[in-house]
Design an enzyme around this catalytic site. Structure first.
Site, PDB file in Angstrom:
ATOM      1  CD  GLU A   1       8.905  -6.818  13.694  1.00  7.13           C
ATOM      2  OE1 GLU A   1       8.903  -6.440  12.509  1.00  7.13           O
ATOM      3  OE2 GLU A   1       9.908  -7.291  14.260  1.00  7.13           O
TER       4      GLU A   1
ATOM      5  NE  ARG B   1      16.155 -16.639  21.605  1.00  9.34           N
ATOM      6  CZ  ARG B   1      15.881 -16.185  20.394  1.00  9.34           C
ATOM      7  NH1 ARG B   1      16.700 -15.327  19.809  1.00  9.34           N
ATOM      8  NH2 ARG B   1      14.810 -16.561  19.748  1.00  9.34           N
TER       9      ARG B   1
ATOM     10  CE  LYS C   1       7.127 -13.230  16.178  1.00  7.82           C
ATOM     11  NZ  LYS C   1       6.610 -11.871  16.272  1.00  7.82           N
TER      12      LYS C   1
END
Length: 797
Positions: free
Chosen positions: A282, A502, A512
């Site tokens: 994104e 992850r 983020k």
């Protein structure tokens, strides 16, 4: 597994090691309570608590992580087949999973099961070699014509079609060997053809403005032989055999999601059977080191299977996205050594996504809702349907069109999917598909005032782009139900989905949202601050993309979550820079030393080694350093009182100046306070007969009365004091106040004057450093990339 004691953990670790798991995999598994419980149960069910062959243990691990939950009653049967070596390859195991997933808890015929899994079928290396030779003979003309442009994935598929139970690793080895035998080494013409093919593809697929962009990366990515050790991904042509997921509804019904043969045939007609993956960031911030793992997985699988990987911007939220982030992502992907097949945007498909939303309403699977965000949250918590859930389809169609045409205020309506508000999975609670935002889009402009959500757009764009393997991190596992429900509801092609753990690195934050908070509130100096674990920050710090990829490869790809210590990354950084960074000398906190038995104005130009193993006949391996009667050493390399375990300079003691001469301290000049050391006076031994133990780095005046080259040095350390600051309520209070220490006036040897931004060096005895982009012609700025492992442990205090 909640609250497992250290003793229990050691027993479980020993159990996992007994079945042949390597130490790293075993420890990572213990960090995941769910997998630990599953694997422990599987080992006991298989009756191998005393140990087994590693091959069997690896299959048991796969059972623990991938066995279909709707057929647990049959798991002991499968384990008996594994332990008795009737099922012994990953391909057979995947076939067993598919068989039991479709069988569920019902009884099954043993003969049908054994036939479906290739039980009793022996495929020898000779059989594989014979089949590989047959495939090469049939395709020989094409291979000779295309040479190394041949799609090896197609050859692999031909062999697997004839020998479905052949060991994939042996198949790949024989194909590679046969290619080399037939074609020999890659020639310059091969490389040129591949380059031209790539250029042609880029011209065809990229806007002209992007063609001239140049991206420098440290080296192309070299993949390990077995990138996905515990995952036997199906080839694209077998994607109708996979039961992707079972969706259990609150009314007791079960939806089994998989492709039909017809849907898959249409998909294969478009893709030619190639593996297609995607890396879908994104564009709402800079990429961090966690994205390095995602790139390694997405681009790595495509590269391993001879396929292609899209770079797709998941740009569904115009309020958070910027052109700056879009440009950064494309640049950093290429710096990391990856070459996208195509660069696409979710916004490229806004029209198709809108039309499919209309179709979803028509099919009775979506409705326009007027609840506020607070009401939606409350109703979800209570598992209650929205009052507008059962409104007429025609009404929702009209309202959705009004939303699109800007006739409804922002926040007054959303389009929601009609899923199952009473489901056990909260990701089936009528997720939002579209919301109103009167915000221009950085890529699509001001054409739209409604934007799709991630949950709606992601799976559909995967399908539109014919992605074969949709790979994502484990937090998205609960979204599987919604992903496949939507594709099933629209009758679209369904990719194979696999989740992996992850990347979590200690002493930093990876969210983020938190990174953005640090940047916007000036806790750090922008997204590329070298304190951050953003890829731009690491690059500015002097870290290479190849060392980052080596770190990702080293920790492996699995489904076990764990916190990776920062020193593991630092190990890979040092490993590379030790081989690639030339040596030089810089003094951070200079202490003046006047050599009294050397005539003032005398300058000697001595040879210093750029590399530890420099050969005397290789002039390029050396650089010249001036040596005069005024030199500077580190303040920390001198102390007034000597000791046996101290190897620095002290009154009456000798040390060797690296590449120069031994010097002996003869006098210490103190300030008026009788404590502060102003200057050392020393004598040097031009004959070099003195053999002191201590060796110091130094910098000299290049000419009488002229100070050495002045540089600024920034010493970077971990950003947070705690290993896992994200778990702290007051995470900002854990920021390390010494994460950045600036030394404005360090002294450097003269040849560094020509260093350029990005150049990396080892400052002898200090660490590895890189030239920062804040450097000017008047003054260089160096960032410390990483310390040395043993930076003079016997130095003074």
């Amino acid at each position: 597994m909640v609250g497992v004691s250290k003793g229990d953990k050691s027993e479980i670790l020993e159990l996992f090691l007994k079945i042949g798991l390597d130490d790293r995999t075993a420890k990572n598994t213990i960090a995941n309570n769910k997998v630990t419980a599953n694997l422990t149960a599987v080992i006991h069910e298989a009756a191998v608590t005393d140990g087994c062959e590693r091959r069997i243990g690896n299959l048991l691990y796969t059972v623990a992580t991938k066995y279909p939950t709707n057929a647990l009653v049959h798991r002991p049967t499968l384990l008996r087949y594994i332990v008795s070596s009737k099922i012994k390859t990953p391909a057979q195991l995947e076939a067993a999973f598919s068989f039991f997933a479709s069988t569920g808890s019902e009884n099954f015929e043993v003969d049908e099961f054994e036939e479906a899994c290739g039980v009793g079928v022996e495929v020898s290396s000779e059989d594989i070699e014979l089949t590989v030779n047959e495939v090469f003979e049939e395709n020989k003309n094409t291979i000779l014509e295309l040479r190394y442009r041949t799609n090896v994935g197609d050859l692999f598929a031909h062999v697997r079609k004839r020998l479905p139970w052949a060991e994939p690793k042996i198949v790949k080895q024989l194909i590679d060997a046969r290619m080399y035998e037939l074609l020999g080494e890659r020639t310059a013409a091969d490389i040129e053809k591949l380059s031209k093919k790539k250029e042609k593809k880029e011209k065809k697929e990229k806007p002209e403005k992007d063609e001239d962009k140049k991206f420098a990366n440290d080296a192309p990515v070299q993949l390990p032989e077995d990138l996905f050790p515990n995952s036997n991904f199906p080839p694209p042509e077998e994607n109708y055999k996979q039961v992707h997921t079972e969706i259990r509804f609150s009314d007791g019904s079960v939806l089994i999601c998989c492709n039909t043969k017809e849907v898959l045939d249409k998909h294969l007609e478009v893709t030619g059977g190639n593996v297609l993956t995607r890396f879908p960031p994104e564009p709402n911030g800079y990429l961090h080191i966690g994205h390095a793992k995602a790139m390694f997985v997405d681009f790595g699988l495509a590269k391993e299977r001879g396929g292609y990987c899209y770079l797709r911007y998941d740009d569904t939220n115009p309020e958070a996205e910027k052109k700056e982030y879009i440009d950064h992502i494309e640049e950093i992907v290429q710096w990391m050594g990856w070459e996208p097949f195509k660069i696409t945007y979710t916004s490229d498909y806004f029209q198709e996504l809108y039309e499919l939303a209309v179709e979803l309403i028509r099919r009775g699977h979506a409705y326009v809702d007027h609840q506020t965000p607070e009401e939606i949250k409350e109703y979800r918590e209570k598992k209650m349907n929205s009052p507008w859930r059962d409104r007429p389809i025609a009404e929702s169609l009209k309202l959705f069109e009004d939303m699109k045409n800007g006739r409804i205020e922002e926040g007054k309506a959303t389009l929601r999917m009609k899923q199952d508000m009473q489901n056990d999975n909260f990701n089936m609670y009528d997720l939002i598909a579209y919301r109103i935002k009167f915000t221009p889009h950085p890529h699509a402009g001001d054409k739209w005032c409604i934007y799709p959500s991630y949950d709606y757009a992601h799976c559909i764009v995967d399908s539109i782009e014919n992605i074969t393997h949709s790979l994502c991190t484990l937090e998205f596992e609960t979204r599987r139900a919604s992903y496949f429900w939507l594709l099933h509801a629209l009758g679209l092609y369904q990719p194979y989905v696999w989740e992996y753990s992850r990347l979590n690195v200690s002493n930093t934050v990876m969210s983020k949202r938190k990174l953005n908070f640090l940047v916007t509130n000036k806790y750090v100096d922008g997204w590329d601050d070298p304190c951050l674990m953003t890829l731009a920050g690491l690059r500015r710090r002097g870290v290479t993309s190849t060392s980052i990829n080596a770190f990702v490869e080293g920790i492996g790809i699995s489904r076990s979550d764990s916190l990776i210590r920062l020193d593991r990354l630092e190990y890979h950084i040092r490993e590379e820079l030790n081989k690639t960074a030339p040596r030089t000398m810089v003094v951070l906190n200079p202490l003046k030393v006047v050599i009294t038995n050397m005539e003032s104005g005398t300058i000697m130009h001595l040879d210093a080694k750029r590399w530890p193993d420099a050969q005397a006949d290789d002039a390029s391996a050396f650089y010249k350093v001036p040596f005069s009667n005024v030199v500077y050493i580190e303040h920390s390399d001198f102390r007034m009182k000597d000791s046996k375990d101290y190897y620095g300079l002290a009154p009456g003691k000798s040390v060797l100046l690296r590449y120069a001469f031994p010097i002996k301290c003869t006098e210490v000049i103190l300030s008026d306070d009788k404590e502060t050391i102003l200057q050392i006076q020393a004598e040097y031994d031009p004959s070099k007969k003195t053999k002191p133990k201590g060796v110091l780095h130094w910098v000299a005046e290049p000419s009488p009365g002229v100070n050495p080259l002045r540089v600024e040095v920034r010493l970077f350390d971990k950003l947070f004091n705690s290993e896992n600051p994200a778990e702290l309520d007051d995470w900002l209070s854990d920021l390390n106040p010494d994460s950045k220490v600036v030394i404005p006036e360090a002294y450097a040897e003269p040849s560094l004057h020509s260093a350029a931004v990005g150049d990396r060096f080892q400052f002898e005895r200090l660490g590895y450093f890189a030239v920062d982009n804040d450097s000017t012609p008047e003054k260089l700025v160096f960032n410390r990339t990483v310390t040395l492992r043993d930076s003079f442990p016997k130095g003074g205090k």
